[in-house]
Design an enzyme around this catalytic site. Structure first.
Site, mmCIF file in Angstrom:
data_model
loop_
_atom_site.group_PDB
_atom_site.id
_atom_site.type_symbol
_atom_site.label_atom_id
_atom_site.label_comp_id
_atom_site.label_asym_id
_atom_site.label_seq_id
_atom_site.Cartn_x
_atom_site.Cartn_y
_atom_site.Cartn_z
ATOM 1 N NE ARG A 76 14.150 1.179 0.785
ATOM 2 C CZ ARG A 76 12.829 1.134 0.580
ATOM 3 N NH1 ARG A 76 12.005 0.900 1.579
ATOM 4 N NH2 ARG A 76 12.330 1.304 -0.628
ATOM 5 C CG HIS A 136 12.221 5.337 -4.012
ATOM 6 N ND1 HIS A 136 12.986 4.237 -4.324
ATOM 7 C CD2 HIS A 136 11.105 4.840 -3.413
ATOM 8 C CE1 HIS A 136 12.373 3.140 -3.940
ATOM 9 N NE2 HIS A 136 11.229 3.478 -3.374
ATOM 10 C CD GLN A 161 7.629 3.508 -6.388
ATOM 11 O OE1 GLN A 161 7.953 2.633 -5.593
ATOM 12 N NE2 GLN A 161 6.595 3.363 -7.195
ATOM 13 C CG ASP A 198 5.478 8.933 -0.702
ATOM 14 O OD1 ASP A 198 5.007 7.921 -0.146
ATOM 15 O OD2 ASP A 198 6.695 9.232 -0.631
ATOM 16 C CB CYS A 251 5.715 5.086 -4.138
ATOM 17 S SG CYS A 251 5.696 5.958 -2.560
ATOM 18 N NE ARG A 270 10.335 -0.269 -7.122
ATOM 19 C CZ ARG A 270 10.668 -0.057 -5.841
ATOM 20 N NH1 ARG A 270 9.792 0.484 -5.023
ATOM 21 N NH2 ARG A 270 11.880 -0.347 -5.402
HETATM 22 N N1 CP Z 1 7.570 1.802 -2.762
HETATM 23 C C1 CP Z 1 8.514 1.224 -2.004
HETATM 24 O O1 CP Z 1 9.712 1.457 -2.174
HETATM 25 O O2 CP Z 1 8.047 0.339 -1.098
HETATM 26 P P1 CP Z 1 8.884 -0.316 0.102
HETATM 27 O O3 CP Z 1 9.319 0.814 0.993
HETATM 28 O O4 CP Z 1 7.946 -1.259 0.767
HETATM 29 O O5 CP Z 1 10.069 -1.009 -0.484
HETATM 30 N N1 NVA Z 2 8.794 8.778 0.964
HETATM 31 C C1 NVA Z 2 8.685 7.439 1.509
HETATM 32 C C2 NVA Z 2 8.742 6.440 0.412
HETATM 33 C C3 NVA Z 2 8.610 5.002 0.843
HETATM 34 C C4 NVA Z 2 8.689 4.058 -0.312
HETATM 35 C C5 NVA Z 2 9.794 7.211 2.524
HETATM 36 O O1 NVA Z 2 10.944 7.612 2.257
HETATM 37 O O2 NVA Z 2 9.528 6.654 3.578
#
Ligand code: CP
Ligand code: NVA
Length: 321
Positions: free
Chosen positions: A113, A140, A143, A235, A275, A303
């Site tokens: 990540r 992502h 997701q 989101d 998400c 997920r």
């Molecule tokens: N939706 C999602 O990726 O959640 P987190 O950021 O908590 O992993």
């Molecule tokens: N768009 C958000 C998604 C989190 C799962 C971010 O990148 O923070």
């Protein structure tokens, strides 16, 4: 159980972006995830990653993604090592090429990540084990895979559905646009000026859309986007890394809340998706998030099922390195 993995999935080496993934692979991953969810609930999963280790390199916070990867590795009999950026120093303590090479020599897969998408690309290019993008600023894909699985479960099909994304054209929106168009779901994106999806992304999504018959509509009007759709998705307005822009973003997105009035414009059977994490009563109201149209918590649970299927496919193979 491994013999029931569709042969098309043997072509999958990494999972970095939906844009790089074929519709056939996406469909097979969704079907496998649904099958494994049923088998999991019957207690019929095989611990097919015994002795395998996943390295998890995280530059950003997470609940769902971390839980899903670690839990999936446990359920498959393997092990996951969570490495926070402050411990390993992505691109600061050492070069990503060296990190990829060393991690590949000890572990069977990497999930990461990250801020810059190029980091997951470099890990894949310089390592010898599968790399999964657990969220980058640009995409992502994990997701979007769970989102498509959730729509498939709900409607029994994907092709021909219509989805409206209301809000920031961010990493989640980009992956969703690609997944939808590849699988025949028409997408309408409603974002304010300055926060709209790049033209290049839309141009890149059109060939798949033409192939599947999906449409892509761009608008600044949430009410226009959601008219008669099967699903409304939103989101956060401020993604991780954008915290300094929070006030400015909250002003720009003020008319983009997913609330009961907006939901009434969609089909009576429409579902609402997010998400998570959500900023309740900013981009989505409590009433809608907790209401009967919400499939948000099914998305979150899925997920786990999609991640476990991905890990089974990618780490279940012999390590070429
Ligand atoms: N939706 C999602 O990726 O959640 P987190 O950021 O908590 O992993
Ligand atoms: N768009 C958000 C998604 C989190 C799962 C971010 O990148 O923070």
């Amino acid at each position: 159980m491994s013999s029931d993995i569709p042969p098309v999935l043997s072509t999958l080496r990494h999972f970095l972006a939906i844009q790089d993934t074929s519709p056939e692979v996406l469909t097979a991953l969704i079907e496998l995830s649904i099958r494994r969810k049923i088998q999991f609930r019957r207690g019929e999963l095989r611990p097919m990653l015994q002795g395998k280790t996943l390295a998890m390199i995280f530059q950003k916070s997470s609940l769902r993604t971390r839980l899903s990867f670690e839990t999936a590795m446990t359920q498959l009999g393997g092990h996951a090592i969570y490495l926070e950026d402050h411990q390993v120093g992505v691109a600061t303590r050492e070069d990503i090429r060296d990190m990829a090479r060393v991690t590949s020599s000890m572990c069977d897969g990497i999930c990461a990540r990250v801020f810059g998408h190029e980091i997951v690309e470099k890990l894949a290019a310089h390592g010898t084990v599968p790399v999964i993008n657990a969220l980058s600023d640009w995409a992502h894909p994990c997701q979007a895979l769970a989102d498509m699985m959730t729509l498939q479960e709900r409607f029994g099909r994907l092709a021909g559905l219509r989805l409206a994304y209301v809000g920031d054209a961010n990493n989640v929106a980009r992956s969703l646009l690609n997944a939808c168009t590849k699988l025949g779901v028409s997408v309408a994106l409603a974002s304010p000026a300055g926060y709209q999806i790049d033209k290049a992304q839309v141009d890149a999504a059109w060939p798949a859309a033409r192939e599947t018959g999906a449409s892509i509509t761009l608008t600044e009007e949430p009410a226009e986007a959601v008219a008669d759709v099967d699903a409304i998705y939103t989101d956060v307005w401020t993604s991780m890394g954008q915290e300094a822009e929070r006030e400015q973003r909250e002003r720009a997105f003020a008319g983009y809340q997913v609330n009961a009035a907006l939901l009434r414009r969609a089909k009576p059977t429409a579902v609402v998706m997010h998400c998570l994490p959500a900023h309740r009563n900013l981009e989505i109201t409590d009433e809608v998030l907790d209401g009967p149209a919400s499939i948000v918590f099914q998305q979150a649970e899925n997920r786990l099922h999609t991640t476990r299927a991905l890990l089974e496919v990618l780490l279940g193979k012999p390590n070429p390195g």
